[in-house]
Write a protein that holds these residues in place. Structure first.
Motif, mmCIF file in Angstrom:
data_model
loop_
_atom_site.group_PDB
_atom_site.id
_atom_site.type_symbol
_atom_site.label_atom_id
_atom_site.label_comp_id
_atom_site.label_asym_id
_atom_site.label_seq_id
_atom_site.Cartn_x
_atom_site.Cartn_y
_atom_site.Cartn_z
ATOM 1 N N ILE A 3 6.500 -8.301 9.001
ATOM 2 C CA ILE A 3 7.180 -8.464 7.703
ATOM 3 C C ILE A 3 6.745 -7.356 6.751
ATOM 4 C CG2 ILE A 3 7.503 -10.038 5.738
ATOM 5 C CD1 ILE A 3 6.648 -12.332 7.636
ATOM 6 N N ALA A 4 7.738 -6.724 6.117
ATOM 7 C CA ALA A 4 7.432 -5.744 5.073
ATOM 8 C C ALA A 4 8.007 -6.251 3.755
ATOM 9 C CB ALA A 4 8.045 -4.395 5.427
ATOM 10 N N THR A 5 7.349 -5.916 2.666
ATOM 11 C CA THR A 5 7.903 -6.243 1.343
ATOM 12 C C THR A 5 8.014 -4.976 0.520
ATOM 13 O OG1 THR A 5 7.004 -8.489 1.389
ATOM 14 C CG2 THR A 5 7.592 -7.607 -0.769
ATOM 15 N N ILE A 6 9.183 -4.825 -0.084
ATOM 16 C CA ILE A 6 9.402 -3.738 -1.040
ATOM 17 C C ILE A 6 9.213 -4.331 -2.434
ATOM 18 C CG2 ILE A 6 11.218 -2.325 -2.100
ATOM 19 C CD1 ILE A 6 12.384 -1.966 0.745
ATOM 20 N N VAL A 7 8.319 -3.741 -3.220
ATOM 21 C CA VAL A 7 8.159 -4.182 -4.612
ATOM 22 C C VAL A 7 8.795 -3.109 -5.485
ATOM 23 C CG1 VAL A 7 6.504 -4.683 -6.457
ATOM 24 C CG2 VAL A 7 6.076 -5.537 -4.140
ATOM 25 N N VAL A 8 9.852 -3.474 -6.210
ATOM 26 C CA VAL A 8 10.506 -2.472 -7.064
ATOM 27 C C VAL A 8 9.878 -2.504 -8.446
ATOM 28 C CG1 VAL A 8 12.693 -2.035 -5.915
ATOM 29 C CG2 VAL A 8 12.463 -4.083 -7.303
ATOM 30 N N ALA A 9 9.283 -1.382 -8.823
ATOM 31 C CA ALA A 9 8.552 -1.287 -10.089
ATOM 32 C C ALA A 9 8.822 0.067 -10.733
ATOM 33 C CB ALA A 9 7.059 -1.469 -9.829
ATOM 34 N N ALA A 10 10.052 0.557 -10.560
ATOM 35 C CA ALA A 10 10.329 1.908 -11.057
ATOM 36 C C ALA A 10 11.240 1.907 -12.284
ATOM 37 C CB ALA A 10 10.936 2.755 -9.937
ATOM 38 N N GLY A 11 11.445 0.740 -12.882
ATOM 39 C CA GLY A 11 12.319 0.669 -14.055
ATOM 40 C C GLY A 11 11.643 1.230 -15.294
ATOM 41 N N ALA A 46 5.693 -1.678 0.369
ATOM 42 C CA ALA A 46 6.060 -0.377 -0.220
ATOM 43 C C ALA A 46 6.415 -0.625 -1.680
ATOM 44 C CB ALA A 46 7.240 0.235 0.526
ATOM 45 N N VAL A 47 5.738 0.096 -2.567
ATOM 46 C CA VAL A 47 5.962 -0.098 -4.000
ATOM 47 C C VAL A 47 6.674 1.131 -4.556
ATOM 48 C CG1 VAL A 47 4.855 -0.731 -6.178
ATOM 49 C CG2 VAL A 47 3.689 -1.224 -4.026
ATOM 50 N N ALA A 48 7.814 0.912 -5.227
ATOM 51 C CA ALA A 48 8.514 2.018 -5.888
ATOM 52 C C ALA A 48 8.119 2.026 -7.354
ATOM 53 C CB ALA A 48 10.027 1.853 -5.750
ATOM 54 N N VAL A 49 7.565 3.135 -7.808
ATOM 55 C CA VAL A 49 7.105 3.257 -9.202
ATOM 56 C C VAL A 49 7.751 4.498 -9.829
ATOM 57 C CG1 VAL A 49 4.880 2.105 -8.838
ATOM 58 C CG2 VAL A 49 5.067 4.570 -8.476
ATOM 59 N N PRO A 50 7.735 4.606 -11.150
ATOM 60 C CA PRO A 50 8.304 5.805 -11.763
ATOM 61 C C PRO A 50 7.561 7.056 -11.300
ATOM 62 C CG PRO A 50 7.928 4.095 -13.411
ATOM 63 C CD PRO A 50 7.255 3.636 -12.152
ATOM 64 N N GLU A 51 8.296 8.110 -11.117
ATOM 65 C CA GLU A 51 7.735 9.416 -10.723
ATOM 66 C C GLU A 51 6.552 9.770 -11.626
ATOM 67 O OE1 GLU A 51 10.128 12.201 -8.890
ATOM 68 O OE2 GLU A 51 8.011 12.454 -8.303
ATOM 69 N N GLY A 52 5.458 10.168 -11.018
ATOM 70 C CA GLY A 52 4.312 10.642 -11.804
ATOM 71 C C GLY A 52 3.552 9.558 -12.544
ATOM 72 N N SER A 53 3.715 8.297 -12.141
ATOM 73 C CA SER A 53 3.035 7.216 -12.874
ATOM 74 C C SER A 53 1.539 7.175 -12.557
ATOM 75 C CB SER A 53 3.643 5.861 -12.521
ATOM 76 O OG SER A 53 3.257 5.509 -11.204
ATOM 77 N N ARG A 61 -2.507 -1.258 3.561
ATOM 78 C CA ARG A 61 -1.182 -1.787 3.919
ATOM 79 C C ARG A 61 -0.135 -1.403 2.869
ATOM 80 N NH1 ARG A 61 -2.741 -7.917 4.195
ATOM 81 N NH2 ARG A 61 -4.139 -7.133 2.573
ATOM 82 N N VAL A 62 -0.607 -0.826 1.744
ATOM 83 C CA VAL A 62 0.317 -0.562 0.627
ATOM 84 C C VAL A 62 0.652 0.925 0.533
ATOM 85 C CG1 VAL A 62 0.636 -0.745 -1.880
ATOM 86 C CG2 VAL A 62 -0.617 -2.542 -0.638
ATOM 87 N N THR A 63 1.958 1.239 0.487
ATOM 88 C CA THR A 63 2.433 2.608 0.299
ATOM 89 C C THR A 63 3.119 2.685 -1.063
ATOM 90 O OG1 THR A 63 2.988 2.599 2.635
ATOM 91 C CG2 THR A 63 3.883 4.423 1.347
ATOM 92 N N VAL A 64 2.853 3.751 -1.796
ATOM 93 C CA VAL A 64 3.483 3.893 -3.116
ATOM 94 C C VAL A 64 4.440 5.087 -3.062
ATOM 95 C CG1 VAL A 64 3.048 4.282 -5.574
ATOM 96 C CG2 VAL A 64 1.425 2.927 -4.226
ATOM 97 N N VAL A 65 5.672 4.876 -3.542
ATOM 98 C CA VAL A 65 6.658 5.973 -3.551
ATOM 99 C C VAL A 65 7.299 6.086 -4.930
ATOM 100 C CG1 VAL A 65 7.292 5.799 -1.119
ATOM 101 C CG2 VAL A 65 8.540 4.441 -2.800
ATOM 102 N N ALA A 66 7.894 7.218 -5.197
ATOM 103 C CA ALA A 66 8.642 7.373 -6.454
ATOM 104 C C ALA A 66 9.992 6.678 -6.290
ATOM 105 C CB ALA A 66 8.839 8.853 -6.749
ATOM 106 N N GLY A 67 10.357 5.877 -7.295
ATOM 107 C CA GLY A 67 11.632 5.162 -7.247
ATOM 108 C C GLY A 67 12.782 6.053 -7.666
ATOM 109 N N GLY A 68 13.937 5.433 -7.881
ATOM 110 C CA GLY A 68 15.126 6.196 -8.252
ATOM 111 C C GLY A 68 15.640 5.797 -9.622
ATOM 112 N N ALA A 69 16.824 6.288 -9.954
ATOM 113 C CA ALA A 69 17.384 6.064 -11.291
ATOM 114 C C ALA A 69 17.924 4.652 -11.459
ATOM 115 C CB ALA A 69 18.498 7.075 -11.545
ATOM 116 N N THR A 70 18.236 3.985 -10.345
ATOM 117 C CA THR A 70 18.705 2.594 -10.418
ATOM 118 C C THR A 70 17.819 1.745 -9.519
ATOM 119 O OG1 THR A 70 20.151 2.872 -8.517
ATOM 120 C CG2 THR A 70 21.112 3.329 -10.703
ATOM 121 N N ARG A 71 17.927 0.424 -9.703
ATOM 122 C CA ARG A 71 17.129 -0.475 -8.871
ATOM 123 C C ARG A 71 17.469 -0.264 -7.391
ATOM 124 N NH1 ARG A 71 16.892 -5.184 -6.371
ATOM 125 N NH2 ARG A 71 15.203 -6.660 -6.755
#
Ligand code: CTP
Ligand code: MG
Length: 359
Positions: A3-11, A46-53, A61-71
């Motif tokens: 099981i993988a979970t994506i946490v969207v935190a790039a808003g 996998a956590v999506a966060v704002p670029e350069g946060s 187990r946690v990977t952090v990536v830059a999110g996008g302009a929309t959810r």
């Protein structure tokens, strides 16, 4: 597999007035709360966060990536950062910090039963009106409506199809609906409230309090300590340094966090605490409270003893306790008016109330 979970935190948190995912609640950021809960049921997150946060999470187990302009773009970015294929992928809003783990488990269980897309929902309890220009034009049948929450669960192929489609929407299930997947519901939870405005965050800050007491007998003439302040009078008969005030505060803090009492955590027989500095012991208790995601908000304590007079030292005691707990501290003193053993000057006691805050 797994099981993988994506946490969207790039808003950008425009309605909140800033990046709400990094606001703190009970000692950790909203996004950390979401990740902690996701890890309870996931092999990878996998956590999506704002670029350069600069955000990081200390777990391999946690990977952090830059999110996008929309959810949806953030989901796509996090999905491509997942190493390998998983059986199921959950997508969860960082803006829902307190989603109880059983909600995650219900979603996983429904996916395991073969449902390709699963959404936690809650009934609509208010009557819903259709309104145009301030005038009600109709009442909507709420029995057929539900409020969708996260985590939303997907069989791997279902989320892969959503990601490939490049569709946009305010949640992921709506995209899957658009692709013709059957979306199954499980029970959500009111505590899974999504933080949209600062008022939502204050709703989640529920006060929790604990009460602590401690007593010690006086022995030979000598010195004793209260919240680290050394006083002249008698020695206290105790295993540690016998600081009733520090002990009462520690007991209250542990109780407020649901950990137990000081006696459950530090065994009297433990040689580490023989003559130990009770402020250090208190610091360890505060650390345990923090690990549970809380902080110390307020401390209100009263010391009961006949003599010596401690009024001149109360502020120093409060300052010592404030330094160690990080809370707002008040310390008061009372005499027992000659009643009982404490009234006879054979010992002393302290009572403390601790209200947890957001650390
Ligand atoms: N989100 C995201 N990437 C975006 C937009 C939103 O990862 N480009 C995340 C948010 O961080 C949040 C979740 O999706 O955890 C739900 O979005 P929302 O509550 O709308 O958060 P924000 O978009 O940050 O807030 P606002 O709409 O008020 O700007
Ligand atoms: Mg948004």
């Amino acid at each position: 597999m797994g099981i993988a979970t994506i946490v969207v935190a790039a808003g950008s948190g425009s309605r909140f007035g800033g990046e709400k995912q990094f606001s703190r609640l009970g000692g950790r950021s909203l996004v950390d709360h979401a990740v902690v809960r996701a890890l309870e049921v996931s092999n990878a997150v996998a956590v999506a966060v704002p670029e350069g946060s600069g955000y990081g999470y200390p777990d391999q187990r946690v990977t952090v990536v830059a999110g996008g302009a929309t959810r949806a773009a953030s989901v796509r970015a996090a999905f491509s950062a997942l190493a390998g294929e998983f059986d199921m992928v959950l997508v969860h809003d960082a803006a829902r910090p307190l989603t109880p783990v059983p909600v995650f488990e219900r979603v996983v269980a429904a996916l395991a039963r073969g449902n390709p897309v699963v959404v936690p929902v809650l009934p609509v309890n208010d009557t819903l009106k259709r309104v145009e220009e301030g005038v009600v034009t109709g009442t909507v049948d709420r029995d057929r409506l539900a409020r969708a929450q996260t985590p939303q669960g997907f069989a791997w192929d279902a989320l892969a199809a959503v990601v490939r489609s490049g569709l946009e929407g305010t949640d992921d299930a709506v995209l899957a609906e658009g692709l013709g997947f059957t979306v199954t519901t499980v029970a959500g939870d009111e505590r899974s409230l999504k933080v949209t405005t600062p008022e939502d965050l204050s709703l989640l800050r529920m006060p929790s309090a604990g009460l602590g007491l401690d007593f010690h007998r006086f022995g030979e003439p000598g010195r004793f300590r209260l919240a680290g302040v050394e006083l002249v009078g008698w020695e206290v008969i105790a295993h540690s340094d016998g600081d009733v005030l520090a002990h009462a505060v520690a007991d209250a803090a542990l109780g407020a966090a649901g950990i137990g009492g000081i006696g459950d955590v530090f065994l009297d027989s433990d040689p580490r605490w023989s003559g130990a500095d009770s402020l250090e012991l208190l610091a360890e208790c505060v650390e345990m409270v923090r690990e549970r995601g809380f902080g110390i908000g307020k401390v209100d304590a009263t010391v009961i003893l006949e003599r010596p007079k401690i009024a001149p030292y109360l502020e120093t005691m409060a300052a010592n306790l404030a330094r160690v707990t990080g809370g707002e501290v008040v310390v008061k003193a009372k005499r027992a008016e000659g009643l009982g053993d404490i009234g006879a000057g054979r010992g002393l006691s302290a009572f403390a109330l601790v209200v947890l805050g957001n650390g």
